[in-house]
Design a protein around this motif. Structure first.
Motif, PDB file in Angstrom:
ATOM      1  N   ALA A  90       1.152   8.622  -5.284  1.00  0.00           N
ATOM      2  CA  ALA A  90       2.307   9.001  -4.475  1.00  0.00           C
ATOM      3  C   ALA A  90       2.302   8.273  -3.130  1.00  0.00           C
ATOM      4  O   ALA A  90       1.282   8.225  -2.433  1.00  0.00           O
ATOM      5  N   ALA A  91       3.455   7.722  -2.768  1.00  0.00           N
ATOM      6  CA  ALA A  91       3.603   7.039  -1.492  1.00  0.00           C
ATOM      7  C   ALA A  91       3.661   8.033  -0.344  1.00  0.00           C
ATOM      8  O   ALA A  91       4.163   9.154  -0.480  1.00  0.00           O
ATOM      9  N   LEU A  97       0.819  -1.209   0.000  1.00  0.00           N
ATOM     10  CA  LEU A  97       0.000   0.000   0.000  1.00  0.00           C
ATOM     11  C   LEU A  97       0.854   1.261   0.000  1.00  0.00           C
ATOM     12  O   LEU A  97       1.918   1.312   0.626  1.00  0.00           O
ATOM     13  N   LEU A  98       0.356   2.286  -0.673  1.00  0.00           N
ATOM     14  CA  LEU A  98       1.013   3.592  -0.633  1.00  0.00           C
ATOM     15  C   LEU A  98       0.731   4.311   0.681  1.00  0.00           C
ATOM     16  O   LEU A  98       1.530   5.122   1.138  1.00  0.00           O
ATOM     17  N   SER A  99      -0.428   4.019   1.278  1.00  0.00           N
ATOM     18  CA  SER A  99      -0.789   4.601   2.573  1.00  0.00           C
ATOM     19  C   SER A  99      -1.733   3.662   3.295  1.00  0.00           C
ATOM     20  O   SER A  99      -2.730   3.216   2.712  1.00  0.00           O
ATOM     21  N   ARG A 100      -1.439   3.366   4.548  1.00  0.00           N
ATOM     22  CA  ARG A 100      -2.341   2.538   5.333  1.00  0.00           C
ATOM     23  C   ARG A 100      -3.602   3.308   5.724  1.00  0.00           C
ATOM     24  O   ARG A 100      -4.579   2.713   6.155  1.00  0.00           O
ATOM     25  N   ALA A 101      -3.579   4.627   5.552  1.00  0.00           N
ATOM     26  CA  ALA A 101      -4.769   5.418   5.848  1.00  0.00           C
ATOM     27  C   ALA A 101      -5.782   5.354   4.715  1.00  0.00           C
ATOM     28  O   ALA A 101      -6.987   5.303   4.951  1.00  0.00           O
ATOM     29  N   THR A 102      -5.314   5.338   3.469  1.00  0.00           N
ATOM     30  CA  THR A 102      -6.218   5.361   2.312  1.00  0.00           C
ATOM     31  C   THR A 102      -6.416   3.997   1.688  1.00  0.00           C
ATOM     32  O   THR A 102      -7.393   3.771   0.972  1.00  0.00           O
ATOM     33  N   GLY A 103      -5.467   3.070   1.900  1.00  0.00           N
ATOM     34  CA  GLY A 103      -5.565   1.745   1.300  1.00  0.00           C
ATOM     35  C   GLY A 103      -5.257   1.706  -0.179  1.00  0.00           C
ATOM     36  O   GLY A 103      -5.483   0.694  -0.839  1.00  0.00           O
ATOM     37  N   VAL A 104      -4.704   2.790  -0.744  1.00  0.00           N
ATOM     38  CA  VAL A 104      -4.354   2.811  -2.163  1.00  0.00           C
ATOM     39  C   VAL A 104      -3.161   1.887  -2.408  1.00  0.00           C
ATOM     40  O   VAL A 104      -2.157   1.958  -1.708  1.00  0.00           O
ATOM     41  N   GLU A 105      -3.280   1.022  -3.401  1.00  0.00           N
ATOM     42  CA  GLU A 105      -2.238   0.037  -3.670  1.00  0.00           C
ATOM     43  C   GLU A 105      -1.062   0.642  -4.435  1.00  0.00           C
ATOM     44  O   GLU A 105      -1.231   1.522  -5.289  1.00  0.00           O
TER      45      GLU A 105
END
Length: 462
Positions: free
Chosen positions: A204-205, A44-52
């Motif tokens: 963006a990560a 994930l790029l962000s554990r807040a958004t869950g975007v892969e």
């Protein structure tokens, strides 16, 4: 020897497992061999958004940026505008530090090789405008000189900011514009961002940090450090394929894939060659070139650089003799252990080069009299105090100051044990690493003058 397709299959099969093992939220990678590139990503790029994460996601590359800044400087050397042994003041007369004699002596080469000798961890935020580097250089007037110019190696972020300002003055344009015009565009890079406003146009990560020791990592409170440190690595982000394209240019004698000359013939190899030896810390290279970190191993020579920003870590390794390059970009967790497993596999499989073993404390540390090492060593961003208790155990207390406090730094107490002559090493690993501490020089009373951890930290009051 494996093929690129086998390397891709290895990443497809193993990367997700390794991310979970080392609590790394996400990672992206690219490998160059035989003129061909494969890449990929997981997590994930962000554990807040869950975007892969995807292969085209951009991660901050941190201090790997210093290789790009060094390339901009060497282009000016190629053009005859700058000489490596020119005093910096010949081109940047406003350069001032606390030691006037040192300021007049420091050369371009010494900045490139981290041997200029002034305090290097200066992270003053001078705003987001195009004048931030000019303002940053102006605040260096009170920065102390730790040792005579050229005397030894001490990793310096501030030195690379001065180089970035040098590029600005000689090109007549802001650093970001110079980077895009003279390196990013000639290489044809499409997924590279010089700041948050550009990064947001891509996947963006986000960096991840530990809220407390041992806890699972969470998204960092801010995306980047101050723009004033951009030439040292505070802002630049890109996908791994674009980072590998930069490495390919260095492997191809300064030419982009389409034949465009980015550096003069021979300049890239000159940048990779060793210029200054490093203390044998085991977690850094054996020597440093004109920007490049160099690793002389029993199985071959590696060059490259690492980068760390707020919760993101980047790794670039290049094997010039084999034409192999590998980039690994991550956004938190035990990134060093992931690097060891993933990049180590690639280098062994494609270049028959093994990463050197990490330093580790002896199984049965011997008790020593640590008198030579005891005391406080002070830098701009932390104080390090070495003490020995009545039982003979040696302790290091690190107290963050200034910018490190603002970035979430915490006071830490670590037990050190005897490692080698004039070296101690932590008994417990920190994020998969035991960083040796070298004690260098003499303050005139039999005590070490510097505690060297890649940076020479001078004894307080000496």
């Amino acid at each position: 020897m494996s093929t690129l397709d086998e390397v891709r299959s290895w990443f497809d099969e193993r990367l997700g497992q390794l991310l979970r093992k080392y609590d790394v939220p996400g990672a992206a990678w690219a490998v160059l061999s035989g003129g061909r590139v494969v890449d990929g990503a997981a997590g994930l790029l962000s554990r807040a958004t869950g975007v892969e994460a995807t292969a085209d996601s951009v991660f901050q590359i941190g201090s790997v940026t210093k290789l790009w800044t060094a390339t901009l400087v060497m282009q000016l050397v190629d053009e005859g505008v700058v000489g490596l042994d020119d005093p910096v003041r010949a081109h940047l007369p406003e350069f001032r530090i606390a030691d006037e004699d040192a300021a007049a002596q420091i050369t371009v080469r010494q900045l490139l090789t981290h041997t200029a000798g002034f305090e290097g961890d200066i992270f003053t935020d001078t705003g987001t405008g195009d004048d931030c580097l000019e303002k940053f250089v102006a605040v260096l007037h009170g920065v102390p000189q730790l040792f005579a110019p050229g005397e030894q190696f001490s990793y310096s972020n501030a030195g690379y900011c001065v180089l970035g300002r040098l590029v600005e003055v000689l090109r007549g344009r802001p650093y970001d514009a110079c980077l895009r015009e003279h390196v990013l565009s000639p290489l044809g890079l499409t997924h590279a961002a010089t700041g948050a406003a550009e990064a947001i146009m891509f996947r963006a990560a986000v960096g991840h940090v530990e809220p407390e020791p041992g806890a699972a990592v969470v998204p960092a409170p801010v995306w980047a450090m101050a723009r004033s440190n951009a030439p040292a690595g505070s802002m630049l982000a890109m996908r791994p394929r674009d980072l590998v394209a930069f490495a390919r240019m260095h492997l191809d004698d300064g030419r982009a894939a389409d034949g465009t000359a980015v550096l003069a013939p021979g300049t890239a190899a000159r940048m990779h060659a060793g210029e200054v030896a490093l203390p044998d810390l085991g977690l850094m290279g054996t020597s440093w070139g004109l920007g490049f970190e160099r690793f002389d191993t029993p199985t071959g020579v590696l060059v490259g650089h690492d980068g760390n920003t707020i919760g993101q870590a980047a790794f670039l390794r290049v094997v010039p003799a084999a034409g192999v390059a590998v980039a690994l970009l991550t956004n938190g967790g035990d990134a060093v252990s992931l690097y060891r497993d993933a990049v180590g596999h690639v280098l062994a499989a494609l270049a028959d080069v093994d990463l050197p073993a990490l330093p580790a404390p002896p199984r049965q540390p011997r008790r020593i009299d640590a008198e030579r090492f005891l005391g406080t060593y002070s830098a701009e961003v932390f104080d390090l105090t070495v003490s020995q208790d009545p039982d003979g155990r040696i302790w290091l207390d690190q107290v963050p100051k200034g910018a490190f406090v603002e970035m979430g730094g915490r006071a830490e107490r670590t037990e050190l044990v005897a490692y080698r002559d004039d070296m101690l090493i932590p008994l417990q690993a920190d994020r998969g690493m035991h960083m040796p501490h070298a004690f260098v020089g003499d303050d005139g009373t039999g005590h070490a003058l510097y505690l060297h951890v890649g940076r020479a930290v001078r004894r307080a009051g000496a």
